[in-house]
Write an enzyme that holds these catalytic residues in place. Structure first.
Site, PDB file in Angstrom:
ATOM      1  N   GLY A   1      23.985   8.014  91.037  1.00  0.00           N
ATOM      2  CA  GLY A   1      23.892   6.641  91.548  1.00  0.00           C
ATOM      3  C   GLY A   1      22.432   6.297  91.783  1.00  0.00           C
ATOM      4  O   GLY A   1      21.645   7.157  92.196  1.00  0.00           O
TER       5      GLY A   1
ATOM      6  N   CYS B   1      23.110  -7.477  97.703  1.00  0.00           N
ATOM      7  CA  CYS B   1      23.193  -8.428  98.819  1.00  0.00           C
ATOM      8  C   CYS B   1      22.662  -9.805  98.441  1.00  0.00           C
ATOM      9  O   CYS B   1      23.031 -10.810  99.051  1.00  0.00           O
ATOM     10  CB  CYS B   1      22.402  -7.891 100.014  1.00  0.00           C
ATOM     11  SG  CYS B   1      22.745  -6.162 100.353  1.00  0.00           S
TER      12      CYS B   1
ATOM     13  N   ALA C   1      21.186   1.393  96.548  1.00  0.00           N
ATOM     14  CA  ALA C   1      20.597   1.466  97.884  1.00  0.00           C
ATOM     15  C   ALA C   1      20.424   2.913  98.356  1.00  0.00           C
ATOM     16  O   ALA C   1      19.313   3.363  98.659  1.00  0.00           O
ATOM     17  CB  ALA C   1      21.481   0.678  98.853  1.00  0.00           C
TER      18      ALA C   1
HETATM   19  C1  LIG Z   1      27.755  -9.472  97.056  1.00  0.00           C
HETATM   20  C2  LIG Z   1      27.380  -8.413  98.042  1.00  0.00           C
HETATM   21  C3  LIG Z   1      26.625  -8.756  99.155  1.00  0.00           C
HETATM   22  C4  LIG Z   1      26.259  -7.778 100.097  1.00  0.00           C
HETATM   23  N1  LIG Z   1      25.518  -8.157 101.173  1.00  0.00           N
HETATM   24  C5  LIG Z   1      25.112  -7.218 102.057  1.00  0.00           C
HETATM   25  C6  LIG Z   1      24.250  -7.584 103.141  1.00  0.00           C
HETATM   26  O1  LIG Z   1      23.856  -8.746 103.294  1.00  0.00           O
HETATM   27  N2  LIG Z   1      23.881  -6.606 104.004  1.00  0.00           N
HETATM   28  C7  LIG Z   1      24.271  -5.310 103.847  1.00  0.00           C
HETATM   29  O2  LIG Z   1      23.875  -4.451 104.667  1.00  0.00           O
HETATM   30  N3  LIG Z   1      25.077  -4.931 102.808  1.00  0.00           N
HETATM   31  C8  LIG Z   1      25.500  -5.844 101.928  1.00  0.00           C
HETATM   32  N4  LIG Z   1      26.286  -5.488 100.855  1.00  0.00           N
HETATM   33  C9  LIG Z   1      26.721  -4.076 100.734  1.00  0.00           C
HETATM   34  C10 LIG Z   1      25.686  -3.232 100.013  1.00  0.00           C
HETATM   35  O3  LIG Z   1      25.327  -3.831  98.796  1.00  0.00           O
HETATM   36  C11 LIG Z   1      26.239  -1.845  99.773  1.00  0.00           C
HETATM   37  O4  LIG Z   1      26.553  -1.279 101.023  1.00  0.00           O
HETATM   38  C12 LIG Z   1      25.254  -0.956  99.036  1.00  0.00           C
HETATM   39  O5  LIG Z   1      25.045  -1.455  97.729  1.00  0.00           O
HETATM   40  C13 LIG Z   1      25.750   0.474  98.944  1.00  0.00           C
HETATM   41  O6  LIG Z   1      24.832   1.218  98.237  1.00  0.00           O
HETATM   42  P1  LIG Z   1      25.209   2.597  97.544  1.00  0.00           P
HETATM   43  O7  LIG Z   1      23.963   3.090  96.907  1.00  0.00           O
HETATM   44  O8  LIG Z   1      25.909   3.463  98.501  1.00  0.00           O
HETATM   45  O9  LIG Z   1      26.314   2.252  96.442  1.00  0.00           O
HETATM   46  P2  LIG Z   1      26.326   1.277  95.203  1.00  0.00           P
HETATM   47  O10 LIG Z   1      25.429   0.119  95.435  1.00  0.00           O
HETATM   48  O11 LIG Z   1      27.757   1.011  94.907  1.00  0.00           O
HETATM   49  O12 LIG Z   1      25.710   2.144  94.019  1.00  0.00           O
HETATM   50  C14 LIG Z   1      26.352   3.255  93.493  1.00  0.00           C
HETATM   51  C15 LIG Z   1      25.983   3.418  92.034  1.00  0.00           C
HETATM   52  O13 LIG Z   1      26.496   4.670  91.557  1.00  0.00           O
HETATM   53  C16 LIG Z   1      26.982   4.493  90.244  1.00  0.00           C
HETATM   54  N5  LIG Z   1      27.954   5.546  89.927  1.00  0.00           N
HETATM   55  C17 LIG Z   1      29.159   5.754  90.508  1.00  0.00           C
HETATM   56  N6  LIG Z   1      29.775   6.827  89.958  1.00  0.00           N
HETATM   57  C18 LIG Z   1      28.942   7.304  89.015  1.00  0.00           C
HETATM   58  C19 LIG Z   1      29.019   8.367  88.072  1.00  0.00           C
HETATM   59  N7  LIG Z   1      30.074   9.171  88.013  1.00  0.00           N
HETATM   60  N8  LIG Z   1      27.978   8.549  87.223  1.00  0.00           N
HETATM   61  C20 LIG Z   1      26.893   7.752  87.264  1.00  0.00           C
HETATM   62  N9  LIG Z   1      26.765   6.707  88.128  1.00  0.00           N
HETATM   63  C21 LIG Z   1      27.776   6.494  88.988  1.00  0.00           C
HETATM   64  C22 LIG Z   1      27.635   3.109  90.313  1.00  0.00           C
HETATM   65  O14 LIG Z   1      27.814   2.557  89.034  1.00  0.00           O
HETATM   66  C23 LIG Z   1      26.588   2.353  91.148  1.00  0.00           C
HETATM   67  O15 LIG Z   1      25.603   1.806  90.311  1.00  0.00           O
HETATM   68  C24 LIG Z   1      26.666  -6.439  99.902  1.00  0.00           C
HETATM   69  C25 LIG Z   1      27.422  -6.091  98.777  1.00  0.00           C
HETATM   70  C26 LIG Z   1      27.775  -7.060  97.845  1.00  0.00           C
HETATM   71  C27 LIG Z   1      28.577  -6.676  96.646  1.00  0.00           C
END
Ligand SMILES: Cc1cc2nc3c(=O)[nH]c(=O)nc-3n(C[C@H](O)[C@H](O)[C@H](O)COP(=O)(O)OP(=O)(O)OC[C@H]3O[C@@H](n4cnc5c(N)ncnc54)[C@H](O)[C@@H]3O)c2cc1C
Length: 447
Positions: free
Chosen positions: A9, A44, A12
């Site tokens: 991933g 976001c 964030a």
């Molecule tokens: C429209 C929207 C608005 C938001 N607004 C806010 C806000 O204002 N404030 C706030 O705090 N949060 C907000 N959020 C939430 C925030 O975006 C998420 O909490 C954050 O993106 C989480 O980050 P992450 O890295 O954990 O996961 P993700 O952003 O989901 O990233 C995970 C990545 O891993 C990749 N992946 C998964 N499995 C595999 C695999 N097997 N092999 C390779 N790659 C893989 C996925 O494709 C993805 O690209 C919002 C979310 C959305 C959708």
């Protein structure tokens, strides 16, 4: 031999983990692997591009290619990790051309995130129905909105309401359908949620609450939805019904999930398997008020956990103690935010709570531009310890929520907050800071 760190991933949690690991270990080989084509962008910001506040989706890319070069991070995009083998300490990957290989790691960080929850509704496959998670989703919705006159948003959480506002700003007729009885149903108490709903209704958004969508109607393209006895017109439907943690890969490798069915970690973000860490939307967190596991699924939690995982995976020492799920949004010109455990949640967890709500002003009464601000504070009845803050309207809501989040985290009581010192000047504040007035009222109710 340099330490090999692999991160699954690159959003964030993943990018923050990589950045923290690099700062800790200058010579480590750090590889980020992601399914997505575009990386390191802000999900976001998607609703604000849809609403026209930000010109282009590409403006949301926070970490451009140059960042990975400067930080000496290898980045594999459009590549899926298909298997984790904890015995051989390898991951199997497959790129978009079908090429497969195995990579070995010393430390592995899983930041696989979450996927939009798909509610059980007939007709979700129709053209004109969208989920909102990636830049590509945003681009598709934006294109569809150009030719649309009406939109239905399914779900009234933060993302649902932000998208509803964006559609309204693009002059569409907008309806929001929520199967729970109030908007922002997991974040605000009913009395506060009702005010948000009223404000949005005044701006032209229609709400259907406490009823699930039964069917998306239309031939191959959506032209409406059926909810109860009603049909709401819709050229576009956006489903914003929450997200489900991506845990399959971890589960297949023998990594334990917690009560919430997300990956269970300790405060060092270590999973049950040696040298495997996890962070972000795919893990569960500890609620700082109840001590119980919860799904935070906020960007703020993801970056904090990612940083901790990155430091530890690179041989350092860091801890993530838990979260209050502090959040903030702006819907039209109204700022709304919260932190901690709202009264209705406190009841669910068996916490005996008491609350007080005040309305005040953000500047001296006589100063032009003073705005009304409504603050609700909730405390544990027996101890007077603050457990929740909810704010609607006014200015500087973010910093007030931050201050109250610090207070809740430090287990401050209503009595202590009522005596806390604040500053004052007519153009920027009231003599009596609204947070203090709310604490005084709460204290009177406790006594
Ligand atoms: C429209 C929207 C608005 C938001 N607004 C806010 C806000 O204002 N404030 C706030 O705090 N949060 C907000 N959020 C939430 C925030 O975006 C998420 O909490 C954050 O993106 C989480 O980050 P992450 O890295 O954990 O996961 P993700 O952003 O989901 O990233 C995970 C990545 O891993 C990749 N992946 C998964 N499995 C595999 C695999 N097997 N092999 C390779 N790659 C893989 C996925 O494709 C993805 O690209 C919002 C979310 C959305 C959708």
């Amino acid at each position: 031999m340099p330490r090999k760190i692999i991160i699954i991933g690159a959003h964030a949690a993943g990018v923050d983990a990589a950045s923290a690991a690099r700062k800790k270990d200058r010579s480590a080989q750090i590889t980020l692997i992601t399914k997505e084509k575009k990386v390191g962008y802000s999900r976001c910001g998607l609703p604000f591009v849809l609403g026209g506040h930000i010109e282009s989706f590409d403006d949301l890319i926070v970490f451009p290619e140059s960042f990975y070069k400067i930080m000496k991070l290898s980045l594999l995009t459009e590549t899926t990790v298909t298997k984790i083998d904890p015995k051989t300490k390898t991951v199997d990957i497959k790129d978009n051309l079908g090429k497969q290989q195995s990579l070995s790691y010393d430390s592995l960080i899983i930041t696989a995130g979450a996927t939009p929850r798909v509610p059980k509704i007939l007709g979700l496959e129709k053209k004109g129905v969208y989920f909102v998670r990636t830049i590509e989703d945003g681009q598709k919705i934006s294109k569809a909105l150009k030719a649309a006159k009406s939109a239905v948003i399914i779900g009234s959480g933060l993302v649902g309401l932000e998208v509803a506002v964006a559609c309204c700003e693009r002059d569409l007729k907008v309806s929001v359908v929520e199967f729970l009885p109030c908007v922002l149903p997991f974040l605000l108490d009913n009395d506060m949620a009702d005010r948000v709903q009223k404000m949005l209704e005044e701006k032209g958004i229609t709400f259907v609450l406490a009823e699930p969508v039964e069917e998306i109607i239309g031939s191959d393209k959506v032209n409406g939805i059926r909810v109860g006895q009603r049909v709401l017109p819709a050229d576009v439907v956006v489903v914003a019904a929450g997200v489900t943690p991506n845990v399959e890969l971890a589960e297949n490798a023998g990594i334990l999930l917690g009560k919430t069915k997300a990956i269970k970690t300790n405060s060092k973000m270590q999973t049950n398997l040696p040298d495997i860490y996890a962070a972000g939307d795919c893990v569960e967190s500890v609620n700082l008020v109840t001590g119980e596991p919860i799904l935070s699924q906020l960007g703020t939690t993801a970056v904090r956990q990612g940083k901790v995982a990155g430091i530890n995976a690179a041989g350092g020492k860091s801890e993530f103690i838990g979260t209050l799920g502090s959040w903030i949004t702006q819907l039209f010109e109204t700022e709304i935010g919260g932190s901690g455990l709202p009264a209705f949640m406190a009841e669910k967890y068996g916490v005996n709570s008491i609350s007080a709500t005040i309305t005040s002003k953000t500047r001296a009464d006589y100063f032009p531009g003073a705005l009304p601000i409504r603050i609700k504070l909730v405390a544990e009845k027996q101890t007077g310890k603050l457990i929740s803050a909810q704010i609607i309207g006014g200015e500087e809501v973010t910093q007030r929520i931050n201050a109250l989040s610090f207070a809740i985290q430090k287990e401050m009581t209503a009595q202590e907050l009522a005596k806390a010192e604040t500053c004052y000047a007519p153009p920027v504040s009231e003599t009596w800071e609204p947070m203090i007035l709310a604490a005084e009222l709460l204290l009177r109710k406790i006594n």
